[in-house]
Design a protein around this motif. Structure first.
Motif, PDB file in Angstrom:
ATOM      1  N   ILE A 342       0.887  -1.167   0.000  1.00  0.00           N
ATOM      2  CA  ILE A 342       0.000   0.000   0.000  1.00  0.00           C
ATOM      3  C   ILE A 342       0.921   1.211   0.000  1.00  0.00           C
ATOM      4  N   ASN A 343       1.012   1.876  -1.139  1.00  0.00           N
ATOM      5  CA  ASN A 343       1.981   2.959  -1.297  1.00  0.00           C
ATOM      6  C   ASN A 343       1.310   4.330  -1.189  1.00  0.00           C
ATOM      7  N   GLU A 344       2.112   5.376  -1.323  1.00  0.00           N
ATOM      8  CA  GLU A 344       1.584   6.736  -1.180  1.00  0.00           C
ATOM      9  C   GLU A 344       0.525   7.044  -2.239  1.00  0.00           C
ATOM     10  N   GLU A 345       0.743   6.535  -3.460  1.00  0.00           N
ATOM     11  CA  GLU A 345      -0.230   6.790  -4.524  1.00  0.00           C
ATOM     12  C   GLU A 345      -1.600   6.219  -4.167  1.00  0.00           C
ATOM     13  N   MET A 346      -1.632   5.055  -3.547  1.00  0.00           N
ATOM     14  CA  MET A 346      -2.898   4.429  -3.164  1.00  0.00           C
ATOM     15  C   MET A 346      -3.564   5.189  -2.016  1.00  0.00           C
ATOM     16  N   LYS A 347      -2.777   5.672  -1.081  1.00  0.00           N
ATOM     17  CA  LYS A 347      -3.330   6.455   0.037  1.00  0.00           C
ATOM     18  C   LYS A 347      -3.930   7.768  -0.480  1.00  0.00           C
ATOM     19  N   ILE A 348      -3.197   8.424  -1.372  1.00  0.00           N
ATOM     20  CA  ILE A 348      -3.697   9.690  -1.930  1.00  0.00           C
ATOM     21  C   ILE A 348      -4.968   9.456  -2.738  1.00  0.00           C
ATOM     22  N   ALA A 349      -4.978   8.362  -3.506  1.00  0.00           N
ATOM     23  CA  ALA A 349      -6.180   8.042  -4.294  1.00  0.00           C
ATOM     24  C   ALA A 349      -7.371   7.815  -3.374  1.00  0.00           C
ATOM     25  N   ALA A 350      -7.151   7.139  -2.252  1.00  0.00           N
ATOM     26  CA  ALA A 350      -8.237   6.897  -1.294  1.00  0.00           C
ATOM     27  C   ALA A 350      -8.735   8.211  -0.710  1.00  0.00           C
ATOM     28  N   ALA A 351      -7.815   9.082  -0.311  1.00  0.00           N
ATOM     29  CA  ALA A 351      -8.205  10.375   0.275  1.00  0.00           C
ATOM     30  C   ALA A 351      -8.998  11.209  -0.728  1.00  0.00           C
ATOM     31  N   GLN A 352      -8.543  11.257  -1.964  1.00  0.00           N
ATOM     32  CA  GLN A 352      -9.250  12.043  -2.979  1.00  0.00           C
ATOM     33  C   GLN A 352     -10.624  11.462  -3.283  1.00  0.00           C
ATOM     34  N   ALA A 353     -10.718  10.135  -3.325  1.00  0.00           N
ATOM     35  CA  ALA A 353     -12.017   9.501  -3.600  1.00  0.00           C
ATOM     36  C   ALA A 353     -13.011   9.788  -2.475  1.00  0.00           C
ATOM     37  N   ILE A 354     -12.552   9.717  -1.234  1.00  0.00           N
ATOM     38  CA  ILE A 354     -13.424  10.001  -0.086  1.00  0.00           C
ATOM     39  C   ILE A 354     -13.874  11.461  -0.122  1.00  0.00           C
ATOM     40  N   ALA A 355     -12.938  12.359  -0.437  1.00  0.00           N
ATOM     41  CA  ALA A 355     -13.278  13.786  -0.510  1.00  0.00           C
ATOM     42  C   ALA A 355     -14.304  14.051  -1.603  1.00  0.00           C
ATOM     43  N   GLU A 356     -14.096  13.468  -2.763  1.00  0.00           N
ATOM     44  CA  GLU A 356     -15.025  13.693  -3.871  1.00  0.00           C
ATOM     45  C   GLU A 356     -16.403  13.103  -3.582  1.00  0.00           C
ATOM     46  N   LEU A 357     -16.447  11.983  -2.875  1.00  0.00           N
ATOM     47  CA  LEU A 357     -17.733  11.371  -2.542  1.00  0.00           C
ATOM     48  C   LEU A 357     -18.571  12.294  -1.661  1.00  0.00           C
ATOM     49  N   ALA A 358     -17.919  12.981  -0.732  1.00  0.00           N
ATOM     50  CA  ALA A 358     -18.650  13.894   0.161  1.00  0.00           C
ATOM     51  C   ALA A 358     -19.291  15.042  -0.617  1.00  0.00           C
ATOM     52  N   ARG A 359     -18.748  15.382  -1.778  1.00  0.00           N
ATOM     53  CA  ARG A 359     -19.278  16.503  -2.558  1.00  0.00           C
ATOM     54  C   ARG A 359     -20.500  16.107  -3.394  1.00  0.00           C
ATOM     55  N   GLU A 360     -20.727  14.797  -3.533  1.00  0.00           N
ATOM     56  CA  GLU A 360     -21.860  14.335  -4.328  1.00  0.00           C
ATOM     57  C   GLU A 360     -23.145  14.407  -3.509  1.00  0.00           C
ATOM     58  N   ARG A 361     -24.266  14.274  -4.201  1.00  0.00           N
ATOM     59  CA  ARG A 361     -25.557  14.297  -3.516  1.00  0.00           C
ATOM     60  C   ARG A 361     -25.615  13.176  -2.486  1.00  0.00           C
ATOM     61  N   VAL A 362     -26.094  13.525  -1.291  1.00  0.00           N
ATOM     62  CA  VAL A 362     -26.125  12.565  -0.195  1.00  0.00           C
ATOM     63  C   VAL A 362     -27.274  11.584  -0.406  1.00  0.00           C
ATOM     64  N   PRO A 363     -27.001  10.259  -0.355  1.00  0.00           N
ATOM     65  CA  PRO A 363     -28.093   9.289  -0.535  1.00  0.00           C
ATOM     66  C   PRO A 363     -29.155   9.437   0.546  1.00  0.00           C
ATOM     67  N   GLU A 364     -30.364   9.002   0.209  1.00  0.00           N
ATOM     68  CA  GLU A 364     -31.493   9.155   1.130  1.00  0.00           C
ATOM     69  C   GLU A 364     -31.242   8.451   2.452  1.00  0.00           C
ATOM     70  N   GLU A 365     -30.631   7.231   2.405  1.00  0.00           N
ATOM     71  CA  GLU A 365     -30.424   6.495   3.640  1.00  0.00           C
ATOM     72  C   GLU A 365     -29.405   7.187   4.543  1.00  0.00           C
ATOM     73  N   VAL A 366     -28.424   7.886   3.935  1.00  0.00           N
ATOM     74  CA  VAL A 366     -27.449   8.627   4.729  1.00  0.00           C
ATOM     75  C   VAL A 366     -28.096   9.874   5.315  1.00  0.00           C
ATOM     76  N   TYR A 380     -20.552  18.970   6.685  1.00  0.00           N
ATOM     77  CA  TYR A 380     -20.536  17.677   6.003  1.00  0.00           C
ATOM     78  C   TYR A 380     -19.395  17.685   4.991  1.00  0.00           C
ATOM     79  N   ILE A 381     -18.174  17.561   5.521  1.00  0.00           N
ATOM     80  CA  ILE A 381     -16.995  17.528   4.644  1.00  0.00           C
ATOM     81  C   ILE A 381     -16.429  16.117   4.521  1.00  0.00           C
ATOM     82  N   ILE A 382     -16.956  15.191   5.328  1.00  0.00           N
ATOM     83  CA  ILE A 382     -16.503  13.802   5.330  1.00  0.00           C
ATOM     84  C   ILE A 382     -17.736  12.917   5.214  1.00  0.00           C
ATOM     85  N   PRO A 383     -17.739  11.910   4.320  1.00  0.00           N
ATOM     86  CA  PRO A 383     -18.925  11.061   4.191  1.00  0.00           C
ATOM     87  C   PRO A 383     -19.230  10.305   5.482  1.00  0.00           C
TER      88      PRO A 383
END
Length: 753
Positions: A342-366, A380-383
């Protein structure tokens, strides 16, 4: 020692949870048939010879023929258990079991906990390294600094599988995701921000290293330990702290915060003073992540700086930095491409994916779990951890980063298919149930527990209050209930509301109400008074009918039919409704709804159509797109029989109503559930296996539900009573406390009823 409540439950309840059903939280379940001698011969000798030879010839075959590619070890020596310190390897086992459960719950990763009784880094390293053939990845946990740095680096150098110390990198990844979004909202670029990190332990150093890898400039980050800012002229630094030393005139944390954009706290409660927050830049970003008490409480920070964005490690405040957002999905993606690290590129990709998910429309169940419709913004900056999209978004981002950075040994050819496969690994019911429990907390109800002298019921009632779902009303003899509460080590039994018909002030009004209902049905006033005084279901139902309680849970001491009769004397169905029961059978990645399993012996066509429509609505509320099958021994008239007309008429009624969900019938269970058999009927209107099964009569429905509950591996919720004017649930006589609690919460949240 007082049983103090923490995080919504008591120590007593936490111990009871870990002790009941079977000790601990994990078990091993075989994934292949083991019923016959042939099965055993294939599983062991001589059948194992073939995969043994294949793996010896090509080690990559281990991913094809063993569980290794989906198996992670959670390993600790117990030197830094949560916030409890060095309590030893054995004491860490409940935490490691819990981590293993989270891997399975959130990402369908199999996990085994391993506790090593050594504080010698070399011995620890040697023990773990020797296990490389067993596992596809290693999650290190609760190991104190600086040994955790030494151990992780050595294992990464020696082993050819993903290694991650989650206390460091999991926290860092979620923190980085939150910071990206906080910077986005405040118009900042991470390359230009001034950051102050308070704390220099494993998590703080990992957070600092990751945000620097993502663009923060070294000289713009001041790290502080107990001695103040870490500067290049200090002579008391180890190699990990010295890597983050800078030149600064600041000699204290207070001075370092002057004009700072970001505060990252991974230190101790109260370390950040409100007056220091005033000195920070406009729209300050404050991550106060000390647990259980943060460096500054969010309301204190907001009081002096209303423009601040605040995150903590706690679930009772917005913007929780929770590692479960990361580690399950990071390992999921890494395992699926057989990554060697698990390298730095994978950690950064995870952080960016989590950040981008929080910007999307929040699902009804959430959104429902938060009690209101949250959307991306300062609160609501973190999913949310139970956002069902995390597995597909984060895991696929990590897998792609592993491939792009050259550490993947297997390739994913079709990422759309991969994301679909990831989504199908999990059962949406589990996420929805999490939201239901949060909805109940947000709107607490007074729940009447009709059989409070029963230990199972009383335990459920205690949990109902301790977990914050509302106020339990205990029905029973006062002394008997108080004695039971004492036996269960409740420190404040007098604080519970106990309703006893022998001395309740509500009895006169109850008798008057019930006599008006029953006087033309053969009951005298004396009969009614006797029922009110002697029958707990009648008394409990009247509490609800007269507004002294919001809902009712019963069923442990009497059959469902008897309990239903007693409740029905007092409470009516909803106008136009047909009361009926649903069993919800929850598998690993599917849920099936069975109806009617409790009430209607020979339902009419109209009743069958109504039951199908209402059950489909429950399925939708639980996160599933309903596919309804009207079951029968006959499939589309073969063989013919005399009991098919009601089913066919029910289908015809739905044809006229156009209810907005898939339905089909009459059909046998294998046609409804087995895709291979379904293909023999290309005209069927079902696009896939049915998840709502409408039974032709009570006998087949009740037998099927009970057989599946006893013989299958599915978890069962129910029977859930649908169609009453008030929230009423009747638990089975075999129920245990968690079953009773679940039904009470479902009733309180209005999901069923």
């Amino acid at each position: 020692m007082a049983d103090k409540k923490q995080a919504g439950f008591t120590k007593r309840e936490a111990l009871f949870y870990h002790e009941t059903i079977r000790p601990g939280k994990v078990e091993i379940v075989a994934s292949k048939p083991m019923a016959t001698q042939r099965d055993l011969s294939l599983a062991y000798s001589p059948g194992v010879a073939a995969p043994v030879e294949a793996i010896a010839e090509n080690p990559a075959n281990a991913a094809r023929y063993t569980a290794r590619s989906n198996l992670v070890a959670v390993i600790s020596n117990g030197t830094a258990i949560l916030g409890l310190g060095n309590l030893g390897a054995l004491a860490s086992k409940p935490v490691m079991e819990g981590k293993a459960v989270l891997f399975k719950r959130f990402a369908d990763v199999d996990s085994i906990d391993i506790e090593l009784a050594t504080e010698d880094p070399d011995a620890f390293i040697e023990a773990v390294a020797l296990m490389e053939p067993t596992f596809g990845g290693i999650n290190l946990e609760d190991i104190k600094a600086p040994e955790c740095f030494i151990i992780e680096q050595a294992l990464r150098d020696r082993m050819n599988i993903p290694i991650m110390h989650d206390d460091q990198h999991g926290t860092a990844i979620i923190t980085a995701a939150g910071l990206l979004n906080a910077c986005h909202l405040t118009g900042r670029d991470i390359k230009d921000v001034k950051v102050v990190v308070n704390g220099a332990g494993a998590a703080a150093i990992a957070c600092t290293a990751l945000i620097k890898a993502m663009g923060a400039r070294h000289d713009n980050v001041i790290m502080c330990d107990r001695s103040g800012p870490i500067t290049r002229d200090r002579d008391n630094l180890d190699q990990w702290k010295s890597a983050h030393a800078v030149d600064t005139k600041a000699t204290t944390l207070e001075e370092a915060l002057d004009g700072a954009d970001i505060f990252l706290g991974l230190s101790a409660a109260g370390a950040l003073k409100p007056e220091w927050v005033k000195k920070m830049a406009d729209k300050p970003i404050i991550f106060a992540m000390a647990n259980p008490v943060p460096e500054i409480m969010p309301d204190e920070a907001k009081e002096v700086r209303p423009d601040a964005i605040v995150a903590t490690g706690r679930s009772d405040f917005p913007n929780q930095v929770n590692n479960v957002l990361g580690f399950p999905f990071i390992f999921r993606g890494a395992l699926d491409v057989q990554a060697t690290a698990i390298n730095e590129e994978m950690k950064i990709a995870a952080a960016q994916a989590i950040a981008e998910l929080a910007r999307e429309r929040v699902p009804e169940e959430v959104a429902s779990a938060y009690g209101k419709n949250h959307k991306f913004g300062t609160d609501y900056i973190i999913p949310a951890p139970f956002d069902p999209r995390l597995i597909e978004v984060v895991s696929s981002a990590v897998a792609k980063a592993a491939m792009d950075s050259g550490v993947a040994q297997a390739k994913i050819r079709d990422f759309d298919k991969y994301r679909h496969d990831l989504k199908s690994r999990l059962n949406p019911t589990t996420s929805v149930l999490t939201g239901v429990y949060n909805e109940a907390k947000a709107n607490p109800k007074r729940m009447v527990f009709a059989e409070a002298e029963e230990e199972v019921v009383l335990r459920a009632a205690i949990q109902y209050r301790d977990f914050g779902y509302g106020q339990p009303i205990l029905v029973g003899r006062t002394k008997a209930v108080l004695d039971k509460l004492h036996q269960l080590s409740v420190s404040d039994p007098q604080s519970f509301e106990i309703q006893n018909s022998a001395d309740s002030p509500h009895v006169p009004a109850m008798v008057e109400f019930l006599y008006k209902r029953l006087q033309r049905k053969g009951y005298t006033e004396r009969d009614v008074r006797r029922m009110v005084n002697n029958d707990r279901n009648t008394f409990a139902s009247l509490l609800v009918a007269l507004g002294h309680g919001d809902g009712l849970i019963t069923g442990l001491t009497r059959t469902f039919a008897q309990s239903a009769r007693e409740v029905n004397r007092v409470l009516d169905p909803k106008p136009g409704a047909v009361p009926f029961g649903i069993h919800m059978m929850i598998g690993k990645n599917h849920t099936t709804f069975l109806a009617d399993t409790t009430i209607n012996e020979r339902p009419t066509a109209e009743e069958l159509a109504h039951i199908a429509t209402e059950t489909a609505a429950v399925a939708r509320r639980m996160g599933h797109e309903p596919r309804v099958a009207f079951l029968s021994y006959s499939t589309f008239g073969n063989p013919p029989g005399r009991w098919l007309e009601n089913i066919r008429a029910a289908v015809a009624i739905l044809d006229e109503q156009d209810p907005g969900f898939e339905y089909e019938g009459e059909m046998a269970p294998d046609v409804a559930l087995n895709p291979t058999v379904m293909k023999q009927y290309p005209f069927s209107r079902l696009s896939g296996p049915a998840n709502v099964l409408i039974m032709p009569g009570l006998q087949s429905a009740n037998l099927s539900a009970k057989l599946l509950r006893e013989l299958a591996d599915n978890a069962t919720i129910g029977p859930m009573l649908i169609g009453m004017e008030k929230p009423v649930q009747i638990a089975p006589m075999t129920a245990i406390a968690p079953d009773v609690l679940t039904l009470a919460v479902l009733a309180a949240a209005g999901v069923v009823g």
